[in-house]
Design a protein around this motif. Structure first.
Motif, PDB file in Angstrom:
ATOM      1  N   GLY A  12       0.811  -1.207   0.000  1.00 28.21           N
ATOM      2  CA  GLY A  12       0.000   0.000   0.000  1.00 28.21           C
ATOM      3  C   GLY A  12       0.846   1.258   0.000  1.00 28.21           C
ATOM      4  O   GLY A  12       0.349   2.359  -0.187  1.00 28.21           O
ATOM      5  N   ASP A  13       2.158   1.107   0.215  1.00 26.38           N
ATOM      6  CA  ASP A  13       3.014   2.282   0.199  1.00 26.38           C
ATOM      7  C   ASP A  13       3.785   2.387  -1.112  1.00 26.38           C
ATOM      8  O   ASP A  13       4.811   3.028  -1.197  1.00 26.38           O
ATOM      9  CB  ASP A  13       3.980   2.257   1.380  1.00 26.38           C
ATOM     10  CG  ASP A  13       4.893   1.041   1.371  1.00 26.38           C
ATOM     11  OD1 ASP A  13       4.586   0.079   0.641  1.00 26.38           O
ATOM     12  OD2 ASP A  13       5.907   1.063   2.088  1.00 26.38           O
ATOM     13  N   ARG A  14       3.262   1.751  -2.155  1.00 22.98           N
ATOM     14  CA  ARG A  14       3.879   1.804  -3.480  1.00 22.98           C
ATOM     15  C   ARG A  14       2.932   2.477  -4.468  1.00 22.98           C
ATOM     16  O   ARG A  14       1.723   2.413  -4.315  1.00 22.98           O
ATOM     17  CB  ARG A  14       4.187   0.403  -4.002  1.00 22.98           C
ATOM     18  CG  ARG A  14       5.040  -0.436  -3.132  1.00 22.98           C
ATOM     19  CD  ARG A  14       6.479  -0.031  -3.237  1.00 22.98           C
ATOM     20  NE  ARG A  14       7.285  -0.837  -2.329  1.00 22.98           N
ATOM     21  CZ  ARG A  14       8.449  -1.312  -2.642  1.00 22.98           C
ATOM     22  NH1 ARG A  14       8.967  -1.071  -3.810  1.00 22.98           N
ATOM     23  NH2 ARG A  14       9.127  -2.010  -1.760  1.00 22.98           N
ATOM     24  N   VAL A  29      -0.273   6.775  -9.537  1.00 24.51           N
ATOM     25  CA  VAL A  29      -1.462   6.043  -9.103  1.00 24.51           C
ATOM     26  C   VAL A  29      -1.013   4.954  -8.138  1.00 24.51           C
ATOM     27  O   VAL A  29       0.073   4.396  -8.292  1.00 24.51           O
ATOM     28  CB  VAL A  29      -2.162   5.391 -10.317  1.00 24.51           C
ATOM     29  CG1 VAL A  29      -3.430   4.686  -9.899  1.00 24.51           C
ATOM     30  CG2 VAL A  29      -2.450   6.410 -11.394  1.00 24.51           C
ATOM     31  N   GLY A  30      -1.848   4.650  -7.171  1.00 31.21           N
ATOM     32  CA  GLY A  30      -1.554   3.558  -6.262  1.00 31.21           C
ATOM     33  C   GLY A  30      -1.348   2.267  -7.037  1.00 31.21           C
ATOM     34  O   GLY A  30      -1.983   2.037  -8.067  1.00 31.21           O
ATOM     35  N   VAL A  68       6.039   5.559  -1.784  1.00 33.62           N
ATOM     36  CA  VAL A  68       5.514   6.868  -1.406  1.00 33.62           C
ATOM     37  C   VAL A  68       5.323   6.914   0.104  1.00 33.62           C
ATOM     38  O   VAL A  68       5.021   5.912   0.739  1.00 33.62           O
ATOM     39  CB  VAL A  68       4.174   7.176  -2.123  1.00 33.62           C
ATOM     40  CG1 VAL A  68       4.397   7.345  -3.594  1.00 33.62           C
ATOM     41  CG2 VAL A  68       3.156   6.123  -1.875  1.00 33.62           C
ATOM     42  N   ASP A  69       5.522   8.081   0.647  1.00 32.73           N
ATOM     43  CA  ASP A  69       5.314   8.268   2.081  1.00 32.73           C
ATOM     44  C   ASP A  69       3.823   8.413   2.360  1.00 32.73           C
ATOM     45  O   ASP A  69       3.130   9.136   1.651  1.00 32.73           O
ATOM     46  CB  ASP A  69       6.057   9.512   2.569  1.00 32.73           C
ATOM     47  CG  ASP A  69       7.557   9.375   2.429  1.00 32.73           C
ATOM     48  OD1 ASP A  69       8.057   8.237   2.589  1.00 32.73           O
ATOM     49  OD2 ASP A  69       8.222  10.377   2.154  1.00 32.73           O
ATOM     50  N   PRO A  70       3.322   7.734   3.384  1.00 32.43           N
ATOM     51  CA  PRO A  70       1.904   7.892   3.705  1.00 32.43           C
ATOM     52  C   PRO A  70       1.611   9.318   4.179  1.00 32.43           C
ATOM     53  O   PRO A  70       2.433   9.966   4.812  1.00 32.43           O
ATOM     54  CB  PRO A  70       1.658   6.877   4.820  1.00 32.43           C
ATOM     55  CG  PRO A  70       3.001   6.532   5.340  1.00 32.43           C
ATOM     56  CD  PRO A  70       3.993   6.822   4.261  1.00 32.43           C
TER      57      PRO A  70
END
Length: 77
Positions: A12-14, A29-30, A68-70
């Protein structure tokens, strides 16, 4: 071993990032939603998906998977 790598990738952090020929980020995009849309596109319209992929290749668009940083949660007052 392989399942650990897959679970790490789909945590989920990609994000999937579309980059221009010069390396500038065009769209981010996630990873999980991007994989779902890509799979649906291949299954529902394989020729259109192939045409888009070839067009993107000629335009020099590349795909990268970035961490990506949450976004920190903001508490309501």
């Amino acid at each position: 071993m392989l399942t650990e790598r897959l679970s790490d990738l789909l945590d989920g952090d990609r994000a999937l990032t579309f980059r221009s020929r010069r390396g500038r980020a065009l769209l981010q995009v996630g990873l999980v939603p991007a994989l779902a849309v890509g799979a649906a596109a291949v299954l529902l319209a394989p020729r259109a998906t192939a045409a888009l992929a070839v067009g993107a290749m000629f335009r020099g668009i590349s795909l990268t998977i970035d961490r990506v940083d949450p976004i920190p949660a903001v508490e309501a007052a």
